[in-house]
Design a protein around this motif. Structure first.
Motif, PDB file in Angstrom:
ATOM      1  N   TRP A  27      -2.667  12.474   4.067  1.00 32.54           N
ATOM      2  CA  TRP A  27      -2.148  11.135   4.333  1.00 32.54           C
ATOM      3  C   TRP A  27      -1.679  10.541   3.004  1.00 32.54           C
ATOM      4  O   TRP A  27      -2.413   9.799   2.356  1.00 32.54           O
ATOM      5  CB  TRP A  27      -3.229  10.240   4.930  1.00 32.54           C
ATOM      6  CG  TRP A  27      -3.527  10.457   6.382  1.00 32.54           C
ATOM      7  CD1 TRP A  27      -4.534  11.211   6.909  1.00 32.54           C
ATOM      8  CD2 TRP A  27      -2.833   9.880   7.490  1.00 32.54           C
ATOM      9  NE1 TRP A  27      -4.511  11.150   8.268  1.00 32.54           N
ATOM     10  CE2 TRP A  27      -3.466  10.336   8.667  1.00 32.54           C
ATOM     11  CE3 TRP A  27      -1.726   9.029   7.603  1.00 32.54           C
ATOM     12  CZ2 TRP A  27      -3.042   9.964   9.945  1.00 32.54           C
ATOM     13  CZ3 TRP A  27      -1.305   8.665   8.867  1.00 32.54           C
ATOM     14  CH2 TRP A  27      -1.950   9.127  10.022  1.00 32.54           C
ATOM     15  N   VAL A  28      -0.453  10.858   2.599  1.00 33.77           N
ATOM     16  CA  VAL A  28       0.026  10.420   1.294  1.00 33.77           C
ATOM     17  C   VAL A  28       1.162   9.398   1.395  1.00 33.77           C
ATOM     18  O   VAL A  28       1.654   8.928   0.380  1.00 33.77           O
ATOM     19  CB  VAL A  28       0.488  11.626   0.437  1.00 33.77           C
ATOM     20  CG1 VAL A  28      -0.669  12.574   0.204  1.00 33.77           C
ATOM     21  CG2 VAL A  28       1.665  12.362   1.085  1.00 33.77           C
ATOM     22  N   ALA A  29       1.559   9.049   2.602  1.00 36.06           N
ATOM     23  CA  ALA A  29       2.631   8.072   2.811  1.00 36.06           C
ATOM     24  C   ALA A  29       2.049   6.651   2.761  1.00 36.06           C
ATOM     25  O   ALA A  29       0.843   6.464   2.634  1.00 36.06           O
ATOM     26  CB  ALA A  29       3.298   8.337   4.160  1.00 36.06           C
ATOM     27  N   PRO A  30       2.895   5.627   2.871  1.00 36.69           N
ATOM     28  CA  PRO A  30       2.395   4.245   2.899  1.00 36.69           C
ATOM     29  C   PRO A  30       1.822   3.859   4.262  1.00 36.69           C
ATOM     30  O   PRO A  30       2.147   2.820   4.828  1.00 36.69           O
ATOM     31  CB  PRO A  30       3.630   3.418   2.531  1.00 36.69           C
ATOM     32  CG  PRO A  30       4.775   4.243   2.973  1.00 36.69           C
ATOM     33  CD  PRO A  30       4.370   5.667   2.773  1.00 36.69           C
ATOM     34  N   SER A  55       3.014  -2.979  -3.098  1.00 29.50           N
ATOM     35  CA  SER A  55       3.256  -2.245  -4.341  1.00 29.50           C
ATOM     36  C   SER A  55       2.880  -3.027  -5.586  1.00 29.50           C
ATOM     37  O   SER A  55       2.704  -2.441  -6.654  1.00 29.50           O
ATOM     38  CB  SER A  55       4.730  -1.833  -4.424  1.00 29.50           C
ATOM     39  OG  SER A  55       5.575  -2.973  -4.331  1.00 29.50           O
ATOM     40  N   THR A 211       8.296  -3.186   4.891  1.00 30.41           N
ATOM     41  CA  THR A 211       8.590  -1.845   5.392  1.00 30.41           C
ATOM     42  C   THR A 211      10.059  -1.755   5.770  1.00 30.41           C
ATOM     43  O   THR A 211      10.438  -1.264   6.834  1.00 30.41           O
ATOM     44  CB  THR A 211       7.684  -1.512   6.595  1.00 30.41           C
ATOM     45  OG1 THR A 211       6.351  -1.949   6.312  1.00 30.41           O
ATOM     46  CG2 THR A 211       7.622  -0.015   6.862  1.00 30.41           C
ATOM     47  N   ARG A 230       5.510  -1.377   0.335  1.00 33.29           N
ATOM     48  CA  ARG A 230       4.203  -0.967   0.831  1.00 33.29           C
ATOM     49  C   ARG A 230       3.459  -0.120  -0.193  1.00 33.29           C
ATOM     50  O   ARG A 230       4.045   0.610  -0.977  1.00 33.29           O
ATOM     51  CB  ARG A 230       4.348  -0.192   2.136  1.00 33.29           C
ATOM     52  CG  ARG A 230       4.835  -1.045   3.277  1.00 33.29           C
ATOM     53  CD  ARG A 230       3.756  -1.977   3.813  1.00 33.29           C
ATOM     54  NE  ARG A 230       2.896  -1.305   4.764  1.00 33.29           N
ATOM     55  CZ  ARG A 230       1.565  -1.346   4.730  1.00 33.29           C
ATOM     56  NH1 ARG A 230       0.947  -2.005   3.781  1.00 33.29           N
ATOM     57  NH2 ARG A 230       0.867  -0.710   5.635  1.00 33.29           N
ATOM     58  N   SER A 232       0.876   3.034  -1.063  1.00 32.10           N
ATOM     59  CA  SER A 232       0.616   4.337  -0.473  1.00 32.10           C
ATOM     60  C   SER A 232      -0.856   4.501  -0.114  1.00 32.10           C
ATOM     61  O   SER A 232      -1.744   3.857  -0.700  1.00 32.10           O
ATOM     62  CB  SER A 232       1.030   5.464  -1.420  1.00 32.10           C
ATOM     63  OG  SER A 232       0.011   5.734  -2.361  1.00 32.10           O
ATOM     64  N   ASN A 233      -1.126   5.353   0.842  1.00 38.27           N
ATOM     65  CA  ASN A 233      -2.490   5.657   1.248  1.00 38.27           C
ATOM     66  C   ASN A 233      -3.290   6.286   0.103  1.00 38.27           C
ATOM     67  O   ASN A 233      -4.502   6.103   0.003  1.00 38.27           O
ATOM     68  CB  ASN A 233      -2.459   6.600   2.454  1.00 38.27           C
ATOM     69  CG  ASN A 233      -3.783   6.665   3.189  1.00 38.27           C
ATOM     70  OD1 ASN A 233      -4.282   5.660   3.676  1.00 38.27           O
ATOM     71  ND2 ASN A 233      -4.360   7.849   3.263  1.00 38.27           N
TER      72      ASN A 233
END
Length: 376
Positions: A27-30, A55, A211, A230, A232-233
């Motif tokens: 899970w590396v996306a925002p 951010s 977003t 956003r 990131s995770n």
């Protein structure tokens, strides 16, 4: 000894494990469970109902101003003694900042001057209050004034996570509030921020704009201009482990303040930033002023001595009304903030600074301020 930094990141093995767990999950996306958990945990700590991780703190302030409808022809009140990021988003929106001097009790926005500004300046759309160096402004008066004039208040709590005011958490008192998780803050996500409010619709609007204002349909549909704001995770994974360590960090930074105060406060011309509620500040940075007429030394001499010993220290924020970029902006007040800048010094305050390193800072300052030889 290695260089002593002002407020460096404090990274632990638990932080490494938390980030590694996120990377392992892919899970590396925002978006992702670490992000959801971080938003919920910060909202709970700040006594807020809703939050959106972003951010940067600057992005959070920008979205708050946009959602409040700030635009060309409007003015926004802002303290002068703060970092430029507290005012830059006002200009992003095409509005005009009006800067307000500090008061001597907390070094934050002067409520009397805030009241004066609202009597003398038209087109005020919102007020930004900053909790400087981890201590809350005089919020009872500021909230009362804003409510009387039906003006939304934005809390810039970028430096104040974990602080409080009369039992209320920093970040819990404005229409919007926000934190920064920059690398020098009390907890960090490398870069990052969070916008908070009690109105779910406001935060959902911020999430939508952050977003790229993407509509909830299968294809890419946009009815508004949005932003890539956003978090990131992965960074939220770091934030979760850092937040769990917040109370220790506050205790450590307070111990630094107490040690500096015990060693230096008795010296002629030295005055520490007054702390209105000792148990309520987060002690992000220990700050003091040096009056050269009384001390026989100056802020710049102290800075030079610290730099020669490979110790990072900084002046206080240069007031925004003195910054070239804001030379045409209105300002209410006298010279209090300017004098703080001319005499003010921020000392190393990191939660990973050792007692030996702190003593090196103290010895170097004692030598610079008294002429006594520094301990080797």
């Amino acid at each position: 000894m290695p260089r002593i930094y002002l407020s460096p990141p404090d990274i632990s093995p638990r932080d490494h494990a938390s980030v590694d767990a996120v990377l392992t999950s892919n899970w590396v996306a925002p978006v992702g469970p670490a992000l959801d958990a971080f938003e919920a945990a910060v909202a709970e700590r700040a006594q807020r109902s809703h939050a959106v991780a972003l951010s940067s703190g600057t992005a959070a302030l920008h979205l708050a101003l946009q959602i409040l409808g700030v635009g060309p022809g409007d003015a926004v009140l802002c303290p002068s003694l703060t970092f430029a990021a507290s005012a830059n988003p006002i200009c992003y929106q095409g509005a005009e900042p009006i800067f307000i001097d500090s008061e001597p009790r907390t070094w934050n926005m002067d409520p009397d001057l805030l009241q004066q500004a609202l009597r003398t300046h038209p087109n005020i759309k919102a007020v930004i209050v900053v909790h400087l160096y981890g201590q809350c402004a005089e919020m009872d008066r500021i909230l009362e004034i804003c409510e009387a004039h039906k003006l939304p208040l934005i809390e810039d709590a970028a430096e104040a996570l974990g602080a409080s005011y009369h039992g209320r958490a920093a970040g819990s008192m404005g229409a919007f509030s926000f934190f920064s998780f920059n690398g020098n803050k009390i907890i960090t996500t490398s870069g990052g921020g969070m916008l908070l409010a009690d109105d779910a619709k406001l935060i959902e609007r911020a999430r939508y704009l952050a977003t790229q204002a993407r509509e909830p349909v299968a294809h890419y549909e946009h009815q508004a201009i949005g932003y890539n704001y956003r978090m990131s995770n992965v960074l939220a994974g770091l934030g979760n482990s850092q937040l769990a360590d917040l109370d220790r960090r506050i205790q450590t930074r307070r111990a630094h303040f107490d040690a500096y105060h015990a060693a230096l406060a008795h010296l002629p011309g030295i005055e520490f930033m007054p702390i209105a509620e000792p148990d309520a500040a987060n002690y992000w940075l220990t700050c003091l002023t040096i009056d050269p007429a009384v001390s026989g030394s100056s802020r710049d001499q102290a800075l030079a001595a610290l730099a020669a010993a490979d110790i990072e220290a900084r002046p206080l924020w240069k007031p925004l009304h003195l910054q070239p970029v804001f030379k045409n902006s209105a300002y209410l007040g006298g010279t209090f903030a300017a004098q703080l800048f001319e005499r003010g010094l921020c000392l190393p305050s990191g939660s990973n600074m050792t007692i030996a390193e702190r003593q090196q800072v103290i010895d170097t300052l004692l030598a610079a301020l008294t002429g006594a030889p520094a301990n080797s």
